[in-house]
Write a protein that holds these residues in place. Sequence first.
Motif, short mmCIF file in Angstrom:
data_model
loop_
_atom_site.label_atom_id
_atom_site.label_comp_id
_atom_site.label_asym_id
_atom_site.label_seq_id
_atom_site.Cartn_x
_atom_site.Cartn_y
_atom_site.Cartn_z
N TYR A 2 1.01 -0.91 -0.07
CA TYR A 2 0.29 0.05 -0.13
C TYR A 2 0.77 1.52 0.11
O TYR A 2 0.39 2.31 -0.78
CB TYR A 2 -0.83 0.09 0.91
N PHE A 33 2.33 1.72 -3.63
CA PHE A 33 1.55 2.08 -4.09
C PHE A 33 1.00 3.40 -4.09
O PHE A 33 1.16 4.81 -5.25
CB PHE A 33 0.02 1.46 -4.01
N GLN A 34 1.33 4.06 -2.43
CA GLN A 34 0.86 5.57 -2.65
C GLN A 34 2.35 6.15 -3.39
O GLN A 34 1.80 7.75 -3.62
CB GLN A 34 0.82 6.30 -1.27
N ARG A 60 4.09 5.79 -5.68
CA ARG A 60 4.21 5.94 -7.10
C ARG A 60 2.98 7.25 -7.42
O ARG A 60 3.34 7.50 -7.83
CB ARG A 60 3.20 4.34 -7.73
N HIS A 61 1.79 6.94 -6.89
CA HIS A 61 0.53 7.58 -7.35
C HIS A 61 1.55 9.18 -6.45
O HIS A 61 1.22 10.58 -8.02
CB HIS A 61 -0.86 7.88 -6.40
N ARG A 118 -5.45 13.12 -6.47
CA ARG A 118 -7.65 12.41 -6.15
C ARG A 118 -7.96 13.41 -4.59
O ARG A 118 -7.42 14.12 -4.37
CB ARG A 118 -6.69 10.85 -5.01
N LEU A 162 -8.39 -0.10 -1.57
CA LEU A 162 -7.20 -0.25 -2.45
C LEU A 162 -7.69 -0.21 -4.17
O LEU A 162 -7.22 0.87 -5.08
CB LEU A 162 -6.80 -1.39 -2.57
N ASP A 163 -9.29 -0.60 -4.37
CA ASP A 163 -9.50 -0.75 -5.76
C ASP A 163 -10.15 0.90 -6.02
O ASP A 163 -9.97 0.91 -6.90
CB ASP A 163 -10.66 -1.54 -5.49
N SER A 214 -6.85 2.85 -6.66
CA SER A 214 -6.15 2.00 -8.31
C SER A 214 -6.87 2.60 -9.15
O SER A 214 -6.46 2.76 -10.55
CB SER A 214 -6.18 0.52 -8.24
N ASN A 215 -7.91 2.76 -9.42
CA ASN A 215 -9.04 3.12 -10.42
C ASN A 215 -9.60 4.88 -10.20
O ASN A 215 -10.17 4.86 -12.13
CB ASN A 215 -10.03 2.47 -9.84
N GLN A 239 -9.52 9.09 -9.52
CA GLN A 239 -9.36 10.22 -8.96
C GLN A 239 -10.43 11.16 -8.47
O GLN A 239 -10.04 12.34 -7.92
CB GLN A 239 -8.63 11.19 -10.31
#
Length: 767
Positions: free
Chosen positions: A166, A169-170, A172-173, A270, A308-309, A312-313, A315
């Motif tokens: 997680y 993931f954050q 990279r965003h 986001r 997470l879903d 991931s998809n 913003q």
Amino acid sequence: MPYAVILSVRALVEYVYRGGSIDSGFRTTTSLQEGTKAHQAIQNNYGEHDRKEVHLSGDWEHDDLLIQLEGRCDGIIRESEGELIEEIKSTAGRLELILEDSHPVHWAQAKCYAYLYCVQEELESIRIRLTYVQVDTEQTKQFIQSLTRTELQQFMGEVILLYLPYAKFQARHAEARDRSVKELPFPYAAYRQGQRKLAGAVYKSIMERQTLFAKAPTGTGKTISTLFPSIKAIGEGHLQKLYYLTAKTITRTAAEEAFRLMRSNGLQLRSVTLTAKDKICFKEETRCQKEYCEFADGYYDRINAAVLDLLSNEQEISREVIEAYAMRHKVCPFEFSLDVSYAADAVICDYNYVFDPKVSLKRMMEEQKKQTAILIDEAHNLVDRGRDMFSATLTKYPFLQLKREFKESNALLAKAANAVNDFFIRFRKAHLESGSVVMPSCPEELAELLEPFIAAAEAELSAGNEMTAEAATILLETYFTAQTFIRTLGYYNEAYVTLAELDRNDIRLKLFCLDPSGMLRQMAKGFRSRIFFSATLSPLHYYREMLGGSPDDYVLTIPSPFRKEQLDVLLLPLSTRFRDRERTKRGIAVSLHQILQERSGNYLIFFPSYDYLNEVLELFIQYPLDVQLLVQRIGMSEEEKEAFLDAFQTNPAKPCIGFAVMGGMFSEGIDLTGDRLTGTVVVGVGLPQINIERNLIKQYFDRNGRNGFDYAYVYPGINKVLQAGGRLIRTETDHGTLLLVDDRFEQRQYEQLLPEEWKPLTRYSHF
């Protein structure tokens, strides 16, 4: 250089270990509040060398990621065997039901603090004590573990490893977001007049960690002028997050549209919009109990996958997006939106998420606040909202109901409710001849009686006993009301009075916040920057003071971007004072009829109250006029509001005339551009209705060297006038007529509070 992620200990362990349902029976308020009576009962026994509420922090590096952990440990105790870390948890449940392994998240939190402390103090081992306190009896149950620094390091490695996907993931965003922000152009071809100045002031305030009060008229483009520089500050690493605070749906929508516009220019950021629990709840009744709600049952077992879903998809995380993903993953949409908000870059929400102690986002740590800016839109609304947030009201009748309801099933709860009810009965007898009573403090006896009631209510709610839906609702509502009352007593100072209002059926006791500035200042403390802005932040000195500002804060006044010739401002000098209304209301009705004939078009006509509106309307309709007449009614639904506004169209078959009230749903945040609105009439100077609460505010500010009448009546009133009059000219191409009805607008006291673009006023000849 590794990418840094600032993370609270609580957020880390909850992500990894939490499970089960939202309530797990009944999740008490007491168990979630730092510094509660239960915590203090333990901490008050600490020795002089022991420490409580200790801030701990440390770094954990893994590959190209640096996790910066921080948290606040309940206690560090010095014993002969060495130092001991204590984590305190309060509960209204039975202690014998709590086993050592009942709550892995509690142990994980304590172990994280122990690790951070061992690293900080270079200790090889440490003892950890997990202490549970029963809030009613203050009895305790303790579990102790001794762990080496190596064992704690291994534990931390396992926890971080579970959190790492997680975190990466954050990260990279965040890298993609920052790149997009650096390349983001201003989303319009050119800045409007004053817009660059406002954006520059916002950016400077963030850079210098300052508070800004900005009066920016309609047409400045306040939303994009505050968001754009704040987003630039995020991309440059000065901010991690921003909160866009607003009180109305229309301004939330404007913020969403601004983000959408910037995304169309390449922004990857986001934003989440928070919606009130009762509005977004999927169930017919808002009851967060796993037995009743399938979205609460097992919520924490599913929430990480849901978050997470979504992240991931998506913003743009609007209410509709939250609802869709919540339904897909079968999670509570309200709690889901809160969990998502901690991972978002920008949060659009109501004032209360930051300023209301009952609601505020409690998981935000101090270090995170230091990297967060709050943008407060339509900030003039926050004065009265603040008074409401920091006040608390208690009534007699619910306690009488609970006494009767639980007389047979729970004698302890019935007795506690009866004790509060008896207090109110004695109070009524002591003040039999009074309709209202003002006291400088709250009766101590009441606070002493509420404590056992709260404990008994928590025990009953925690036990999960069967009861009727009506009884459950009354108990829960009264429990939270009592909690709020006790919490508010903790803030009580010279800025409060206690107001009791008595009638034959009930007693209402209110802890009334006369001056919210101190609490607003306290709740906004810690944020990197605070940006207060509005078209009607006038007079500026009043709002700076009332919103908790200081003379050192930045202030900015932007002139109107519109040309004077776009607006024709007329004055009808008839008195609208209460004592004169019977005498002048026919003259007002005739003048309205006259101006609508002379200057045909769509008009909004604002009155200070529904009663006054109806009195003039009754006379107005006696004069034939071929128009479509609309009237604002009390309690209009969203559908009725939309129908009212939709009637205002360009080139209508019949002109549309809307009668409305100042300070209501049609006097603020409404955009009827072009010929959809060609005239506005404001009847009166907007003074709030004279009542005991407004007079108490007046007396308070008189005692403190201010003009109490201005603070209680004139300034709040003129703001309503400015808001209503501001509905008319919304774009560079709008033209229209503004008619002000009241002879007081000719007095210097009121005239100097009007915008420069409204001056000079032209007298309107009438009948």
